[in-house]
Design an enzyme around this catalytic site. Structure first.
Site, PDB file in Angstrom:
ATOM      1  N   GLU A 143      14.563 -14.189  -3.094  1.00 24.95           N
ATOM      2  CA  GLU A 143      13.266 -13.545  -3.815  1.00 24.95           C
ATOM      3  C   GLU A 143      13.686 -13.566  -5.340  1.00 24.95           C
ATOM      4  OE1 GLU A 143      12.221 -10.033  -1.758  1.00 24.95           O
ATOM      5  OE2 GLU A 143      11.444 -11.226  -0.266  1.00 24.95           O
ATOM      6  N   HIS A 255       3.458  -5.965  -8.633  1.00 26.08           N
ATOM      7  CA  HIS A 255       3.749  -7.104  -7.994  1.00 26.08           C
ATOM      8  C   HIS A 255       2.948  -8.395  -8.712  1.00 26.08           C
ATOM      9  CE1 HIS A 255       4.651 -10.017  -4.949  1.00 26.08           C
ATOM     10  NE2 HIS A 255       5.705  -9.222  -4.469  1.00 26.08           N
ATOM     11  N   ARG A 296      10.752  -9.158 -11.080  1.00 30.50           N
ATOM     12  CA  ARG A 296       9.246  -9.188 -10.972  1.00 30.50           C
ATOM     13  C   ARG A 296       8.607  -8.612 -12.478  1.00 30.50           C
ATOM     14  NH1 ARG A 296       8.566  -6.209  -5.353  1.00 30.50           N
ATOM     15  NH2 ARG A 296       8.997  -8.185  -4.346  1.00 30.50           N
ATOM     16  N   HIS A 353       2.597  -1.865  -6.942  1.00 31.33           N
ATOM     17  CA  HIS A 353       3.023  -1.916  -5.745  1.00 31.33           C
ATOM     18  C   HIS A 353       4.260  -1.024  -5.343  1.00 31.33           C
ATOM     19  CE1 HIS A 353       4.956  -4.454  -2.744  1.00 31.33           C
ATOM     20  NE2 HIS A 353       6.116  -4.567  -3.209  1.00 31.33           N
ATOM     21  N   ARG A 388      12.522  -2.510  -9.940  1.00 30.86           N
ATOM     22  CA  ARG A 388      13.194  -2.719  -8.664  1.00 30.86           C
ATOM     23  C   ARG A 388      13.534  -3.982  -8.422  1.00 30.86           C
ATOM     24  NH1 ARG A 388      10.828  -3.282  -2.865  1.00 30.86           N
ATOM     25  NH2 ARG A 388       9.068  -3.923  -4.224  1.00 30.86           N
TER      26      ARG A 388
HETATM   27  C1  LIG Z   1       2.370  -4.946   1.410  1.00 28.40           C
HETATM   28  C2  LIG Z   1       4.033  -4.496   0.865  1.00 28.40           C
HETATM   29  C3  LIG Z   1       5.045  -5.325   1.518  1.00 28.40           C
HETATM   30  C4  LIG Z   1       6.282  -4.835   1.094  1.00 28.40           C
HETATM   31  N1  LIG Z   1       7.373  -5.736   1.104  1.00 28.40           N
HETATM   32  C5  LIG Z   1       8.493  -5.470   1.215  1.00 28.40           C
HETATM   33  C6  LIG Z   1       9.740  -6.107   1.550  1.00 28.40           C
HETATM   34  O1  LIG Z   1       9.558  -7.292   1.733  1.00 28.40           O
HETATM   35  N2  LIG Z   1      10.816  -5.744   1.229  1.00 28.40           N
HETATM   36  C7  LIG Z   1      11.390  -4.429   0.783  1.00 28.40           C
HETATM   37  O2  LIG Z   1      12.426  -4.197   0.626  1.00 28.40           O
HETATM   38  N3  LIG Z   1      10.239  -3.769   0.480  1.00 28.40           N
HETATM   39  C8  LIG Z   1       9.103  -3.962   0.659  1.00 28.40           C
HETATM   40  N4  LIG Z   1       7.898  -3.205   0.321  1.00 28.40           N
HETATM   41  C9  LIG Z   1       8.202  -1.786  -0.078  1.00 28.40           C
HETATM   42  C10 LIG Z   1       8.697  -1.024   1.243  1.00 28.40           C
HETATM   43  O3  LIG Z   1       7.930  -1.643   2.169  1.00 28.40           O
HETATM   44  C11 LIG Z   1       8.544   0.451   0.975  1.00 28.40           C
HETATM   45  O4  LIG Z   1       9.159   0.879  -0.082  1.00 28.40           O
HETATM   46  C12 LIG Z   1       9.099   1.163   2.005  1.00 28.40           C
HETATM   47  O5  LIG Z   1       8.751   0.539   3.545  1.00 28.40           O
HETATM   48  C13 LIG Z   1       8.899   2.578   2.337  1.00 28.40           C
HETATM   49  O6  LIG Z   1       9.339   3.182   3.364  1.00 28.40           O
HETATM   50  P1  LIG Z   1       9.216   4.854   3.596  1.00 28.40           P
HETATM   51  O7  LIG Z   1       9.697   5.074   4.987  1.00 28.40           O
HETATM   52  O8  LIG Z   1       9.862   5.464   2.372  1.00 28.40           O
HETATM   53  O9  LIG Z   1       7.462   4.967   3.260  1.00 28.40           O
HETATM   54  P2  LIG Z   1       6.278   4.666   4.206  1.00 28.40           P
HETATM   55  O10 LIG Z   1       6.651   3.315   5.109  1.00 28.40           O
HETATM   56  O11 LIG Z   1       5.221   4.525   3.403  1.00 28.40           O
HETATM   57  O12 LIG Z   1       6.281   6.075   5.278  1.00 28.40           O
HETATM   58  C14 LIG Z   1       5.834   7.124   4.906  1.00 28.40           C
HETATM   59  C15 LIG Z   1       5.145   7.946   6.016  1.00 28.40           C
HETATM   60  O13 LIG Z   1       5.109   9.172   5.618  1.00 28.40           O
HETATM   61  C16 LIG Z   1       3.947   9.540   6.204  1.00 28.40           C
HETATM   62  N5  LIG Z   1       3.335  10.891   5.580  1.00 28.40           N
HETATM   63  C17 LIG Z   1       3.115  10.863   4.272  1.00 28.40           C
HETATM   64  N6  LIG Z   1       2.724  12.198   3.597  1.00 28.40           N
HETATM   65  C18 LIG Z   1       3.015  12.875   4.923  1.00 28.40           C
HETATM   66  C19 LIG Z   1       2.980  14.326   5.038  1.00 28.40           C
HETATM   67  N7  LIG Z   1       2.473  15.329   4.458  1.00 28.40           N
HETATM   68  N8  LIG Z   1       2.858  14.900   6.454  1.00 28.40           N
HETATM   69  C20 LIG Z   1       3.457  13.931   7.492  1.00 28.40           C
HETATM   70  N9  LIG Z   1       3.434  12.801   7.121  1.00 28.40           N
HETATM   71  C21 LIG Z   1       3.330  12.217   5.919  1.00 28.40           C
HETATM   72  C22 LIG Z   1       3.167   8.659   6.364  1.00 28.40           C
HETATM   73  O14 LIG Z   1       2.127   8.963   7.233  1.00 28.40           O
HETATM   74  C23 LIG Z   1       3.902   7.567   6.839  1.00 28.40           C
HETATM   75  O15 LIG Z   1       4.452   7.451   8.012  1.00 28.40           O
HETATM   76  C24 LIG Z   1       6.493  -3.553   0.555  1.00 28.40           C
HETATM   77  C25 LIG Z   1       5.442  -2.597   0.205  1.00 28.40           C
HETATM   78  C26 LIG Z   1       4.266  -3.197   0.610  1.00 28.40           C
HETATM   79  C27 LIG Z   1       3.014  -2.139   0.439  1.00 28.40           C
END
Ligand SMILES: Cc1cc2nc3c(=O)[nH]c(=O)nc-3n(C[C@H](O)[C@H](O)[C@H](O)COP(=O)(O)OP(=O)(O)OC[C@H]3O[C@@H](n4cnc5c(N)ncnc54)[C@H](O)[C@@H]3O)c2cc1C
Length: 528
Positions: A143, A255, A296, A353, A388
């Site tokens: 990437e 993105h 990016r 993004h 990032r």
């Molecule tokens: C389309 C897309 C593609 C991506 N591709 C990549 C990739 O290939 N590689 C990479 O490294 N990163 C990628 N990213 C970024 C990466 O996916 C995210 O940075 C990462 O998954 C975030 O994970 P997280 O667990 O921090 O949050 P999330 O996966 O967003 O989870 C957050 C959780 O918190 C919960 N929540 C929020 N507020 C509350 C609350 N007040 N009470 C209870 N629950 C709550 C939500 O319901 C959810 O379950 C991508 C992002 C997107 C949108």
């Protein structure tokens, strides 16, 4: 999947509200306690909960939304880790620092790069099956900004959903994890200057030795975004209201290749990994105009400028030479949107993004408020700097999830007097007696209006200036105001933050972070 687990654990499904969809609610338990409460069940929350439970902690995991609504579920490309003979953590670190444009906190980036390969091994032990090459070795993608192939993936570009499915299945089997699904944390409890638990939207209180916020990012605040609708930074506001410091909110990554205007698929991400396999970006006259594998910020700006100079609303992503078998879910999502990537160009343009900023933490996930932790996209260790490096964020969820779990379980157990006091809260007695204060919101995070989302896109998009940001700093939404105030404080252009009125990078900001807390105006800090 988690709902099933909850039912097995003696919680019941009941009709809720006027809708016909059942949601899982607990049986009249108004308070409870845990060693660690984890908020959010994306990659960061699930993994943190698993690591803490594996070390013997009693964990409560609260998830507001179904699994498919987390960014983790949507992640495509994979996670970055130095796994090949040509690679090393040192080389991964160099690429991370170069992409971050002089704002990377090196100590945090070093942790990420050193510990990434072990995170991949641990995920494999947890049953995750990553794609393999013909010789049975982990297949590595390429990437933008990576000088070598180092993206570990699953199901082609279905990495996120495979990870979330596997981790939630393992969490379901883990007796130390109590899952509360379909409930939102609306406030943090604070007593004697430390975070002591959470308040749910059904008024239930959970007392715990540590609270780990894993609530995801905030890029869905912008009108054009690749993120699920719930990614609006609710965890940041909870932490801020409880007195924790936020950092680098002005640094949001756009993105370059989000689909434009196709049958309800506007904002659909086309992973950068397709450019790693040879896809090219072409303008309206069919000309290439950028190195597709540059970091990016550079590619997104080049796309934006080319659109401005040609008057087009998109550029074309040419995937016609890319083997569709490598990205089955991307190809099928595009076909559903009426685009055949094997025959035609995919219309794409930048979209918000990933927010590099978040709840300021150290390299163990500790926020500035004792007892409070943040991991994953809601956190800001400083490792991403001002831009990032692709696929470092999933890796971050695992590396810092493990570290936060280790530190959180070492926090003092919840004070039994305070827990009894929480029980007394049902009758209105006890909470004040134990010194608990409900520091967070009395209700859910305020919804963001279409007008605020448009204003963010207009005034805090790929390019900003002082007058637009001043206007934004008076927006009705509290997080929008904090983003604007932070962006005003960074009087330079760097990485994802480009100011028309301060077009140059200012060396005085090298290695500096814009922090903000309820105490007052933003402070520029140097982090070691
Ligand atoms: C389309 C897309 C593609 C991506 N591709 C990549 C990739 O290939 N590689 C990479 O490294 N990163 C990628 N990213 C970024 C990466 O996916 C995210 O940075 C990462 O998954 C975030 O994970 P997280 O667990 O921090 O949050 P999330 O996966 O967003 O989870 C957050 C959780 O918190 C919960 N929540 C929020 N507020 C509350 C609350 N007040 N009470 C209870 N629950 C709550 C939500 O319901 C959810 O379950 C991508 C992002 C997107 C949108």
């Amino acid at each position: 999947m988690l709902a099933g687990v909850v039912a097995q654990r003696g919680l019941v499904r009941e009709p809720h509200g006027r809708g016909s969809h059942p949601v899982t609610v607990s049986v009249l338990v108004r308070h409870q306690s845990a060693d660690v409460t984890v908020v959010g069940a994306g990659a960061a929350g699930l993994y943190t909960a698993l690591r803490a439970a594996r070390d013997g902690a009693r964990v409560t995991l609260v998830s507001a939304t179904p699994l498919a609504e987390s960014s983790s579920w949507w992640a495509q490309g994979g996670l970055a880790a130095a796994m090949s003979a040509q690679d090393s953590p040192e080389r991964h670190l160099r690429d991370t620092i170069a992409a971050g444009r002089g704002a990377v906190r090196e100590s945090a980036a070093r942790v990420l790069c050193d510990e990434a390969p072990e995170a991949v091994s641990d995920l494999t032990r947890l049953g995750m099956r990553f794609d393999a090459d013909r010789d049975g070795r982990v297949a590595l993608g390429l990437e933008g900004g990576h000088s070598v192939r180092r993206i570990v993936h699953a199901g082609g570009a279905a990495t996120g959903r495979r990870l979330v499915r596997q981790l939630s299945a393992v969490a379901a089997q883990q007796p130390g994890i109590d899952v509360i699904e379909g409930r939102r944390v609306v406030g943090l409890l604070v007593a004697d200057g430390r975070c002591t638990g959470v308040r749910l939207d059904d008024r239930r209180l959970i007392a715990s030795g540590a609270v780990v916020l894993a609530t995801g990012g905030a890029a869905a605040l912008w009108s054009r975004t690749t993120n699920p609708a719930g990614a609006v930074g609710g965890g940041l506001l909870l932490a801020f209201a409880a007195g924790a410091t936020l950092a680098d909110l002005e640094l949001v990554q756009f993105h370059p290749t989000a689909v434009v205007g196709a049958n309800g698929a506007d904002g659909l991400l086309v992973t950068e990994a397709v450019r790693g396999e040879g896809a090219r970006l072409l303008d309206s006259s069919g000309e290439r105009f950028v190195d597709e594998l540059a970091p990016r910020d550079e590619v997104a700006r080049a796309v934006q400028h080319r659109m401005a100079s040609t008057g087009a609303s998109s550029v074309g992503l040419d995937m016609r030479e890319v083997d569709p078998a490598l990205f089955p879910n991307v190809v099928s999502a595009l076909r559903q949107a009426g685009i055949d990537p094997e025959r035609e160009l995919v219309p794409v343009a930048p979209a918000a993004h990933y927010v590099m900023g978040g709840i300021a933490t150290d390299v163990r996930g500790r926020a500035s408020l004792p007892g409070l932790y943040a991991v994953g996209e809601c956190s800001c260790t400083g490792l991403h700097g001002a831009n990032r490096l692709a696929s470092n964020s999933l890796t971050e969820c695992f590396v810092f999830g493990a570290r936060a779990a280790g530190a959180a379980i070492a926090e003092p157990a919840p004070d039994p007097v305070a827990v009894r006091a929480l029980a007394g809260e049902r009758t209105g007695a006890g909470q004040a007696r134990a010194g608990h204060a409900d520091a967070g919101h009395a209700g859910p995070v305020p919804p963001i209006s279409a007008a605020s989302r448009d204003a963010l896109w207009r005034h805090a998009g790929l390019e900003r200036d002082g007058s637009g940001l001043e206007e934004l700093s008076r927006d009705e939404h509290p997080l929008v105001r904090l983003i604007a105030i932070s962006a005003l404080a960074r009087t330079e252009s760097r990485g994802a933050h480009q100011r028309r009125d301060f077009p140059e990078r200012d060396p005085d900001f090298d290695g500096r972070h814009v922090t903000i807390s309820a105490r007052g105006a933003p402070v520029i800090e140097r982090w070691m």
